[in-house]
Design a protein around this motif. Sequence first.
Motif, PDB file in Angstrom:
ATOM      1  N   LYS A  89       0.767  -1.183  -0.100  1.00  0.00           N
ATOM      2  CA  LYS A  89       0.019   0.074   0.041  1.00  0.00           C
ATOM      3  C   LYS A  89       0.795   1.389  -0.049  1.00  0.00           C
ATOM      4  CE  LYS A  89      -3.517  -2.595   2.321  1.00  0.00           C
ATOM      5  NZ  LYS A  89      -4.358  -2.962   3.375  1.00  0.00           N
ATOM      6  N   PHE A  90       0.479   2.004  -0.656  1.00  0.00           N
ATOM      7  CA  PHE A  90       1.076   3.400  -0.766  1.00  0.00           C
ATOM      8  C   PHE A  90      -0.049   4.567  -0.086  1.00  0.00           C
ATOM      9  CE2 PHE A  90       3.035   1.572  -4.368  1.00  0.00           C
ATOM     10  CZ  PHE A  90       4.231   1.310  -3.728  1.00  0.00           C
ATOM     11  N   VAL A  91       0.519   5.634   0.645  1.00  0.00           N
ATOM     12  CA  VAL A  91      -0.332   6.767   1.194  1.00  0.00           C
ATOM     13  C   VAL A  91      -0.192   7.766   0.104  1.00  0.00           C
ATOM     14  CG1 VAL A  91      -0.517   8.326   2.985  1.00  0.00           C
ATOM     15  CG2 VAL A  91       0.180   6.014   3.513  1.00  0.00           C
ATOM     16  N   ARG A  92      -1.023   8.150  -0.613  1.00  0.00           N
ATOM     17  CA  ARG A  92      -1.311   9.504  -1.518  1.00  0.00           C
ATOM     18  C   ARG A  92      -2.058  10.741  -0.802  1.00  0.00           C
ATOM     19  NH1 ARG A  92      -3.078   6.682  -6.837  1.00  0.00           N
ATOM     20  NH2 ARG A  92      -1.142   5.940  -7.771  1.00  0.00           N
ATOM     21  N   ARG A  93      -1.232  11.635  -1.285  1.00  0.00           N
ATOM     22  CA  ARG A  93      -1.880  12.922  -0.667  1.00  0.00           C
ATOM     23  C   ARG A  93      -2.756  13.274  -1.793  1.00  0.00           C
ATOM     24  NH1 ARG A  93       0.413  14.543   3.857  1.00  0.00           N
ATOM     25  NH2 ARG A  93       2.501  13.806   4.388  1.00  0.00           N
ATOM     26  N   ILE A  96      -5.342   5.852   1.259  1.00  0.00           N
ATOM     27  CA  ILE A  96      -4.516   4.557   0.993  1.00  0.00           C
ATOM     28  C   ILE A  96      -4.591   3.968  -0.372  1.00  0.00           C
ATOM     29  CG2 ILE A  96      -3.934   2.389   2.113  1.00  0.00           C
ATOM     30  CD1 ILE A  96      -3.249   4.580   4.041  1.00  0.00           C
ATOM     31  N   PHE A  97      -3.645   3.907  -0.999  1.00  0.00           N
ATOM     32  CA  PHE A  97      -3.686   3.206  -2.487  1.00  0.00           C
ATOM     33  C   PHE A  97      -3.232   1.748  -2.318  1.00  0.00           C
ATOM     34  CE2 PHE A  97      -1.727   2.438  -6.542  1.00  0.00           C
ATOM     35  CZ  PHE A  97      -2.826   2.461  -7.395  1.00  0.00           C
ATOM     36  N   THR A  98      -3.893   0.653  -2.770  1.00  0.00           N
ATOM     37  CA  THR A  98      -3.395  -0.580  -2.608  1.00  0.00           C
ATOM     38  C   THR A  98      -3.025  -1.087  -4.012  1.00  0.00           C
ATOM     39  OG1 THR A  98      -4.873  -1.106  -0.938  1.00  0.00           O
ATOM     40  CG2 THR A  98      -3.953  -3.060  -1.991  1.00  0.00           C
ATOM     41  N   GLU A 157      -1.694  -4.145 -17.705  1.00  0.00           N
ATOM     42  CA  GLU A 157      -1.470  -2.698 -18.150  1.00  0.00           C
ATOM     43  C   GLU A 157      -0.455  -1.943 -17.379  1.00  0.00           C
ATOM     44  OE1 GLU A 157      -5.365  -1.362 -20.279  1.00  0.00           O
ATOM     45  OE2 GLU A 157      -5.533  -1.753 -18.240  1.00  0.00           O
ATOM     46  N   SER A 158       0.107  -0.844 -17.794  1.00  0.00           N
ATOM     47  CA  SER A 158       0.894  -0.251 -17.247  1.00  0.00           C
ATOM     48  C   SER A 158       0.304   0.372 -15.882  1.00  0.00           C
ATOM     49  CB  SER A 158       1.192   1.105 -18.133  1.00  0.00           C
ATOM     50  OG  SER A 158       2.212   1.905 -17.626  1.00  0.00           O
ATOM     51  N   GLY A 159       0.932   0.439 -14.812  1.00  0.00           N
ATOM     52  CA  GLY A 159       0.300   0.978 -13.555  1.00  0.00           C
ATOM     53  C   GLY A 159      -0.522   0.096 -12.792  1.00  0.00           C
ATOM     54  N   CYS A 160      -0.382  -1.229 -13.145  1.00  0.00           N
ATOM     55  CA  CYS A 160      -1.150  -2.155 -12.409  1.00  0.00           C
ATOM     56  C   CYS A 160      -0.586  -2.736 -11.175  1.00  0.00           C
ATOM     57  CB  CYS A 160      -1.750  -3.486 -13.284  1.00  0.00           C
ATOM     58  SG  CYS A 160      -0.414  -4.717 -14.185  1.00  0.00           S
ATOM     59  N   GLY A 161       0.680  -2.561 -11.040  1.00  0.00           N
ATOM     60  CA  GLY A 161       1.362  -2.986  -9.821  1.00  0.00           C
ATOM     61  C   GLY A 161       2.442  -3.798  -9.900  1.00  0.00           C
ATOM     62  N   LYS A 162       2.799  -4.208 -11.308  1.00  0.00           N
ATOM     63  CA  LYS A 162       4.093  -5.306 -11.540  1.00  0.00           C
ATOM     64  C   LYS A 162       5.061  -4.887 -11.083  1.00  0.00           C
ATOM     65  CE  LYS A 162       3.370  -4.623 -16.181  1.00  0.00           C
ATOM     66  NZ  LYS A 162       2.512  -3.560 -16.268  1.00  0.00           N
ATOM     67  N   SER A 163       5.883  -3.689 -11.328  1.00  0.00           N
ATOM     68  CA  SER A 163       6.983  -3.323 -10.799  1.00  0.00           C
ATOM     69  C   SER A 163       7.024  -3.292  -9.368  1.00  0.00           C
ATOM     70  CB  SER A 163       7.550  -2.117 -11.510  1.00  0.00           C
ATOM     71  OG  SER A 163       7.572  -2.218 -12.904  1.00  0.00           O
ATOM     72  N   THR A 164       6.001  -2.843  -8.690  1.00  0.00           N
ATOM     73  CA  THR A 164       5.840  -2.739  -7.218  1.00  0.00           C
ATOM     74  C   THR A 164       6.065  -4.128  -6.695  1.00  0.00           C
ATOM     75  OG1 THR A 164       4.589  -0.869  -7.479  1.00  0.00           O
ATOM     76  CG2 THR A 164       4.623  -1.857  -5.314  1.00  0.00           C
ATOM     77  N   LEU A 165       5.359  -5.021  -7.352  1.00  0.00           N
ATOM     78  CA  LEU A 165       5.480  -6.493  -6.874  1.00  0.00           C
ATOM     79  C   LEU A 165       6.825  -7.160  -7.125  1.00  0.00           C
ATOM     80  CD1 LEU A 165       4.180  -9.095  -5.983  1.00  0.00           C
ATOM     81  CD2 LEU A 165       3.372  -9.583  -8.235  1.00  0.00           C
TER      82      LEU A 165
END
Length: 271
Positions: A17-21, A35-37, A57-65
């Motif tokens: 999860k990331f906290v986004r302002r 909170i962004f999961t 797709e781009s932005g779906c969380g692949k690199s974060t994983l």
Amino acid sequence: MTKNTPPVLRVEDVSVKFVRRTGTRKFFGIGEKEIFTAVNRVSFDVPAGKTVGLVGESGCGKSTLGRAILRLQSIDSGKIFCGDEEISRFPGARMPLPLRRKIQMIFQNPYASLNPRQTVFNILSEPLEIHFPKMTVRERADEVVALLEQVGLNADHRLRYPHEFSGGQRQRIAIARALAVKPELIVCDEPVSALDVSVQAQIVALLKKIQAATGVAYLFVAHDLAVVEDLSDFVLVMRRGEIVERGTPQEVYGSPKADYTKMLLAAVPRV
Ligand SMILES: Nc1ncnc2c1ncn2[C@@H]1O[C@H](COP(=O)(O)OP(=O)(O)O)[C@@H](O)[C@H]1O
Ligand SMILES: [Mg+2]
């Protein structure tokens, strides 16, 4: 290999999860937060010596994983195992060297991931020094040449700098660097997305050849289903942080269940 061999990688119910302002209200420095999961309860295995394709797709969380697996990103829940060892209990920098050796990563952009001030020799000998401190200078020099040959380059290339190479050659250097420490798994994060189509095919063929020779497993990340089809033993489709479809390539490409997979397949140019 026995039936009881644990997978080289086991991802168990992992969330990041990331906290986004958000918004513009900032009274006394306090903005609104949400909170962004980015990765949502993801589970899968990579068996030893196999390739798992991870597509979305781009932005779906692949690199974060991918970064979470490498311990470059902390996780909020779940567990990650490498063989029998739970690696998620180590904060990234604390992961013991023998475990860190087992999982390596190559990135989309080999321009950014190679130090421009190091020669290829230094790029390849540094991980050898760190992980195999007993190697002699001579053994290390021989190993650098062997690594270059393994990725289709040659001994003369060792004295050059990354900017003297093409994109495809640079990715070959990044692959050699990952291979240097004899990993059990390489997380390939869109390794061909920045390359010309003809070069993409060469790099994919090289990765296959290396797998056949060394038995290394891959988690191969792509934003496009076409890239992983003939490479993968198993395919995961990710959307908005979740795995929405999983199966063999025959299952996922032949009879997709999720509407999202069908949509991705419809976007693939078929020849
Ligand atoms: N450090 C971070 N802080 C906040 N949000 C992030 C961070 N890293 C990634 N994200 C967000 O998480 C989502 C997934 O990003 P990423 O894993 O890079 O996706 P992909 O690799 O599939 O394109 C994106 O919305 C991205 O903006
Ligand atoms: Mg990415």
